[in-house]
Design a protein around this motif. Structure first.
Motif, PDB file in Angstrom:
ATOM      1  N   UNK A 110     -53.435  24.206   0.701  1.00 56.59           N
ATOM      2  CA  UNK A 110     -52.822  25.516   0.913  1.00 56.59           C
ATOM      3  C   UNK A 110     -52.116  25.581   2.279  1.00 56.59           C
ATOM      4  N   UNK A 111     -52.701  24.950   3.277  1.00 59.05           N
ATOM      5  CA  UNK A 111     -52.055  24.917   4.597  1.00 59.05           C
ATOM      6  C   UNK A 111     -50.747  24.150   4.517  1.00 59.05           C
ATOM      7  N   UNK A 112     -50.780  23.000   3.870  1.00 61.13           N
ATOM      8  CA  UNK A 112     -49.574  22.185   3.775  1.00 61.13           C
ATOM      9  C   UNK A 112     -48.509  22.890   2.942  1.00 61.13           C
ATOM     10  N   UNK A 113     -48.903  23.567   1.875  1.00 58.80           N
ATOM     11  CA  UNK A 113     -47.935  24.297   1.057  1.00 58.80           C
ATOM     12  C   UNK A 113     -47.240  25.369   1.899  1.00 58.80           C
ATOM     13  N   UNK A 114     -48.018  26.045   2.738  1.00 61.80           N
ATOM     14  CA  UNK A 114     -47.424  27.068   3.602  1.00 61.80           C
ATOM     15  C   UNK A 114     -46.470  26.434   4.607  1.00 61.80           C
ATOM     16  N   UNK A 115     -46.833  25.259   5.115  1.00 60.33           N
ATOM     17  CA  UNK A 115     -45.958  24.582   6.076  1.00 60.33           C
ATOM     18  C   UNK A 115     -44.659  24.151   5.389  1.00 60.33           C
ATOM     19  N   UNK A 116     -44.748  23.666   4.158  1.00 56.00           N
ATOM     20  CA  UNK A 116     -43.534  23.281   3.424  1.00 56.00           C
ATOM     21  C   UNK A 116     -42.682  24.524   3.174  1.00 56.00           C
ATOM     22  N   UNK A 156     -41.212  15.917  -1.949  1.00 54.58           N
ATOM     23  CA  UNK A 156     -40.873  17.023  -2.829  1.00 54.58           C
ATOM     24  C   UNK A 156     -42.165  17.813  -2.981  1.00 54.58           C
ATOM     25  N   UNK A 157     -42.033  19.131  -2.981  1.00 61.95           N
ATOM     26  CA  UNK A 157     -43.210  19.994  -3.052  1.00 61.95           C
ATOM     27  C   UNK A 157     -44.164  19.613  -4.180  1.00 61.95           C
ATOM     28  N   UNK A 158     -43.624  19.371  -5.357  1.00 58.78           N
ATOM     29  CA  UNK A 158     -44.456  19.038  -6.507  1.00 58.78           C
ATOM     30  C   UNK A 158     -45.168  17.703  -6.292  1.00 58.78           C
ATOM     31  N   UNK A 159     -44.513  16.788  -5.595  1.00 59.74           N
ATOM     32  CA  UNK A 159     -45.135  15.491  -5.319  1.00 59.74           C
ATOM     33  C   UNK A 159     -46.333  15.663  -4.398  1.00 59.74           C
ATOM     34  N   UNK A 160     -46.188  16.543  -3.403  1.00 62.40           N
ATOM     35  CA  UNK A 160     -47.283  16.776  -2.463  1.00 62.40           C
ATOM     36  C   UNK A 160     -48.481  17.398  -3.185  1.00 62.40           C
ATOM     37  N   UNK A 161     -48.207  18.445  -3.953  1.00 64.23           N
ATOM     38  CA  UNK A 161     -49.301  19.116  -4.664  1.00 64.23           C
ATOM     39  C   UNK A 161     -49.964  18.166  -5.651  1.00 64.23           C
ATOM     40  N   UNK A 162     -49.155  17.388  -6.373  1.00 61.66           N
ATOM     41  CA  UNK A 162     -49.777  16.509  -7.353  1.00 61.66           C
ATOM     42  C   UNK A 162     -50.680  15.489  -6.684  1.00 61.66           C
ATOM     43  N   UNK A 163     -50.255  14.984  -5.535  1.00 62.58           N
ATOM     44  CA  UNK A 163     -51.118  14.033  -4.828  1.00 62.58           C
ATOM     45  C   UNK A 163     -52.486  14.643  -4.527  1.00 62.58           C
ATOM     46  N   UNK A 164     -52.497  15.902  -4.074  1.00 61.58           N
ATOM     47  CA  UNK A 164     -53.788  16.541  -3.807  1.00 61.58           C
ATOM     48  C   UNK A 164     -54.648  16.624  -5.072  1.00 61.58           C
ATOM     49  N   UNK A 165     -54.040  17.045  -6.166  1.00 58.39           N
ATOM     50  CA  UNK A 165     -54.817  17.218  -7.400  1.00 58.39           C
ATOM     51  C   UNK A 165     -55.371  15.890  -7.890  1.00 58.39           C
TER      52      UNK A 165
END
Lengths: 328, 328, 328, 328, 328, 328
Positions: free
Chosen positions: D280-286, E267-276
């Protein structure tokens, strides 16, 4: 004799004094008029200087790294003080006191040197005592030892700083050897005295503190290793195993590979000495950070050498209210 | 009273003595005959034991972590000594001296404790003195402080080891505060005394040295932070800024994030204390490595705590020939 | 003359041959009968040996690190071969060929040495040529250079391995200096010849490959630095800046602090030499990994020196079907 | 009421509005004339301001960190806008709305707070529910919780940002606890609500976002640990093991030592919460990086918080031609 | 049909069942008698087996990696069970159910596959939907996807584990895309479905889970990149920028260089997917660690995949006394 | 034709020549008068330019990234040269030679290309030869290969730099394959030729050297992997194992994960090629650092690509006195 220092100049002041030339250039104004631009300095800082008229003779006479005598007026240009030069000439050697151009220790160098010799004479082991005294008896070494800084930036970065650091370490070595009875006090004292003598050649500190080319290629650990090894070879009958021990103490004293020690401490005295040396260097760096005029109310400025800022303890405790007065 | 220790047993010896049960199992021989297998231990080591006949009552009576009294004969099986048990019964509490089952300091714990109190009483700052004395006056703390080891493996890993380590640090703190006049001697002494009291609860050391579950979840830094913070809150008027300083000294004393300090030392006393604590721990680890019976002629065994082996200095210097005799 | 090697023994074979004693012990059987247990070895491996009867004289006669002549029978115990000894006596020096006990290069050492001298003589710079020839002319160095391994484990870990490695590097240095015209071919050749001569003293390789105590305390970089520096000092008029350059090439050749270089390469030739040395060492390590009998069908065993396994390229290409036959 | 903002000023505009004083200085022009120099700011940026005449009263009246009312004209100096001040006076508290001087969340703080209470009330475990409600019921905490930012720079760096971050995490925690049935939903919700309340004191955010001295010495993890531990102690009968679990969740939530967690997550819920908080922190930073006006056509500016730039996905897909229109 | 499993064997039991041959060898007893030694295994473990008489035909008939049918008796040798074989023959394919020899998911593979197709069909973007359905429609992929494990050791290391992991991630992706409205739900779903299909070829899982040679040379990221790129090329008009985005999502999903991603998520989706993906893998690893029978009362065994042990939360809370019962 | 270059301009010179527009802006003077400000550049550097009168038509005509023809006079403003523009118009394509705007190799590109083809034709393995020739025969690749730089900053950062780097590596590959007989010369040559062809698309170099968006998302390793894989698929019967080997050589050539290689070299040829590629890149970086005009007397400027400065060897040796003259 130097009468004014860069850090003390005030607007419109007229001065006649000595500086070191850091940079020299001929430049053109926007409308094509040439002028002489110098960057001048002393132990308190640096300042821009410009000479607009009849500067040709001066420009020929002086070079970078020369000491010069100037007559000038202090002005403000773009919010910074600047010198407008009336006269500039090269200074004669006898006019200049180097101490005006490099910061130096507040301690008495003569006393420090006497303390060092006392520590050297306190060594019991005859081989080590002979070794240390032989090194310190070399006139070339003694002269430089009384002048050298301990580093360019990190800690004790002023003339006499190395001697101050080494004498401080001798005191610590003596106390710690008394605390841990298993330690060989003589080895600890020997490495305290000799561990940085390579800095006499690694650094140059005639006009400003910097590194020699050899210093950059080899580093003080390798340089002092050669000096001390030769001194041991010159003592007839010096026990070869003791030689290897002394060499190990020298090359391992940075404690870690990434700080240029090709071997980790593998002798008890080497390990302890590394802690003392590191702690004393860091304490000096903290002292410098807290002593500087920069920083915030309760914090020193960020210190690159330490990787952090340090708390101004007294200010913080006092800001906590009257009860805190008793805390010191 | 314990009369024989594991490390002293010799073949065919008949013994009657006490052990701690580390493991207990019923096993079958290859041809299906059941027997009782125990792993027994004391402060000097562990040994396998087997009971072949009429072991049912014993098997019911004793459990893991019990102290037992045994009658047995020492035999060699696959080149290792083993006990053949004739009798086994649970020991009565009054028959057992815990000190026989855990290694302990060679120092006199009573004297160490007296020294600690003396150091505590030497603190000048009234708040810090009140704080330290209040913590040490807690009977639960005092009892455990006289018993606790300083670690499971790394250093001072024996009963009383923590007290030995802390008293040693108090001595160092006093000397170093005298050496560096800018240090606040009281803060340094306070953190020396309190920095590891969380280990009283992080470790368990009733029968063997290990970690408690809470100790693993929180660590001694967090545990002692709570204890000391409560003690400060309990002192009326304790200056809040001084409280923050003491808390910082506690949480930063490991010196680096990766060793579990959530903050780097940012107060001079915190930096110095980290060096002293680290050095004293490592010195104890070297002492243990060089004191152990393993290793080679001129080297200790590899020490995982130190990441290297250490030189047996005397042996190495002596092997260099007669001249070296004078080196110590 | 040695006739049987450990790796070739077969069950129930009767042998009469020579071994090196790695360990010696008197033990008791389970029922208390003493016997002599030795661990014996040669260049192909090690084997347990036991002598059950009349071993007292033998036990007195032989010690660890002795060469012995034995008469024995090969047996299987717990699925491993073991020697049952009938006779054991210390061997006479003239009976033993050291080469039977340590692995050695498959190259002709005499030819390698001749090539090395040829490379040394090809140096144009008179100072560097004088230096290199002086070092190689030292009989103590020449004798050891023909025998020394390049490492204990990592690469070229066999007698003559160092010479093989160095001559290989001389060849590479010559080619690369021709490829990059900006390089000083003489400096590159000089460091290729001298960069590991400290290993002559860092390692011991009389009976097995290991480290000397001095080697562990100082390392070969520091040891060869002293040797080569003395050789330069002994040449009258050796230019001091060239001396600093040669010293830098030696101390920087590991390329990184964590591999024991106290300085990073800051001279072009130093950078290139580091690449060549590292590549040649790794190539030798891969050769050893792929040449070993362990591993899977298409992969070598995991190599700790390399941190990975390597593909058996031919096997993999062949397993891909007939068309792949043409790929080599 | 504030009418003009720094980011909206245009050349030669005459303004009468409020600013925060970031810096204050008396300077001299090149020809020695003194003037007042201020750096003024609001939530949209900062601007230089100069007062040339009759500034003495103003200079006495206002200090750094004061809010001031000014009459001025916008000019361009060295290509940057600058204020030429006619009048300056300290503002009265009732004239100033802090929200004009600090950026704040676009969400409705009242609604966020209501959502937070709802999440707190959804906890089933009576101890945890009591704990969370007790903390939130503390009026000092509630007031600050509605104002605090989540960080100075890294993410949610605006007033109300912490509450926005926490409520977002509560939502994630609920969903993830439903996804992984083995998780204890109450523990996850508890740590989501409490994990950053130390930031209420670690940060200061009255006039600009920064760190308090205590915040720098201790950090929010240690600060909230004390607050929450006291709240647990205040609940009679709070199970001690549950207390240790909550403490572990708090101190391990940064997930790694180097981010200031003295313990790694060793409880399932601690591990999962660390992932959610970090994501969530990283998403906000992006979001902040992509929302900023800097950067290139298809890329955000480099974000120090993220260590990279991010792709403007829509722009990139659109630039690929008409067929790509369908991709979203 | 397999009737007995290794983990259930008891002493002296006579069995007739099937095993996989892990190793095969002819050995000699101490007195020179040859015998057949096999290591046999099934999904529950492995066991040593020996055949003493008339083993020649069996030895010819069976090889490593064969399935065999055996008649044997369970014995104890050196405290471990061992099979004494009476009969051994190669099994016929129809006699063996592979599921007896490899651990497999407890979920219903058919249902998981149906869920996966449902997720694929929920994609709105026509290009991505076409892509995902085309890949899943490849019969070679579908067959393997229903069988493949997600890893050899780290997480979901059992047949069907990959499908279980992927379907779990689809569920998470859907929830998270709903939570963060700025995310492109279709891209997230696409990468969830395709991100590990390279594992179908990287791993081999016919008889035991391992790596193929190509898998070791290339890794699943590179392998699936080729498969998915070809599938995109096969769709006429697939937008090239969308192709680059999908490729980036695949190659960056490990999130860090050291885990084999040649690019960091940009890419935002790439970052989130890595976390999941990372969170789900670690959750599965914790589940395996806590589910294993090893470990202590309140702790799992140390998990190499996680670098730590995990707390058995319920056990710890219960051990805290009756009040704690309410905590769950 | 371009006649004057930025680096050669002198004060008050009147020029008529071509530049590339890097920035374009309308600005106001302090007293509100608008003017056109351009940043203009060529392969030798950049310069500020201002047009004070009648700039409206010019401002409409030219945009960023246009080539323009200007008439102007060189002036000094704040100690830096600046152009005062009289006329500006967009240049016609035929008036501009791109080579004037980007630095380029000093080698003859035609000869380099011929050498490359010769190396390609020297490959013996029919599959690899077919592959390499097919790739080089693609006209789109050939055209770009003759222009592309090898990097934006690190090494060979000029037009034709990639070809120069690749041909240099082919020469090294040939020599090294001859030195180490165990190497497959064809594989080494193949990877030398193909290892960077992804850079043809990763970089853009029409007007300045930069990265394409796809280049940033995927990197040249992934880009060339797709190109080369397709070329292998297009050759009927290309052995699949050989394909995997070529793919491994490409993806592992950066040698370490943190440099974007998703696999470490696990084939001998991959390992060697990594050394050669890395060495050649670093040699080019050193060449650039030592060739630049910055730096000190005996040292290059600090090179960020190399993480250090490099010694000017000749200067240092010469400064050591006359005897050193002989050292080269």
């Amino acid at each position: 004799m130097k009468t004014s220092f860069v850090s003390d100049l005030s607007t419109e002041q007229a001065i006649t004094t000595f500086f070191l030339v850091h940079e020299k250039e001929i430049r053109n104004t926007r409308d094509g008029k040439p002028y002489l631009r110098l960057e001048l300095g002393d132990r308190s800082g640096t300042i821009e200087a410009r000479m607009w008229d009849q500067f040709e003779a001066a420009a020929k006479d002086v070079s970078r790294d020369d000491f010069v005598k100037v007559e000038a007026r202090v002005q403000i240009y773009r919010d910074k003080p600047q010198l407008s030069l009336q006269k500039v000439r090269r200074a004669k050697p006898e006019e200049v006191d180097l101490a005006d151009f490099l910061p130096h220790t507040k301690e008495d160098v003569g006393k420090l040197w006497a303390q060092l010799l006392e520590y050297a004479n306190s060594i019991q082991n005859p081989w080590l005592k002979k070794l240390v005294l032989a090194v310190l008896a070399d006139p070339a070494i003694a002269v430089r030892f009384k002048r050298a800084p301990a580093a360019k930036v990190m800690h004790h970065a002023y003339l006499g700083g190395l001697l101050e650091h080494v004498v401080g370490l001798c005191g610590l070595a003596k106390q710690i050897a008394a605390h841990y009875r298993e330690l060989d006090a003589d080895l600890l004292m020997t490495v305290a005295i000799l561990h940085d003598i390579g800095k006499l050649e690694e650094l140059c500190y005639d006009r400003a503190i910097g590194y020699t080319t050899e210093g950059q290629l080899l580093g003080h650990i390798i340089m002092e290793l050669e000096t001390v090894s030769k001194a041991m070879d010159a003592i007839e009958g010096f026990p070869p195993h003791l030689k290897a021990v002394v060499q190990h103490l020298l090359i391992s004293h940075h404690g870690q590979y990434e700080f240029g020690s090709p071997k980790l401490p593998m002798i008890r005295e080497a390990l302890v000495f590394h802690y003392l040396d590191d702690m004393d260097s860091k304490m000096a760096a903290v002292r410098a950070a807290l002593g500087a005029e920069t920083g915030e109310d309760e914090w020193s400025a960020y210190s690159a050498a330490l990787g952090r800022k340090f708390l101004k303890l007294d200010a913080f405790l006092k800001s906590g209210g009257p009860a805190a007065n008793e805390s010191k």
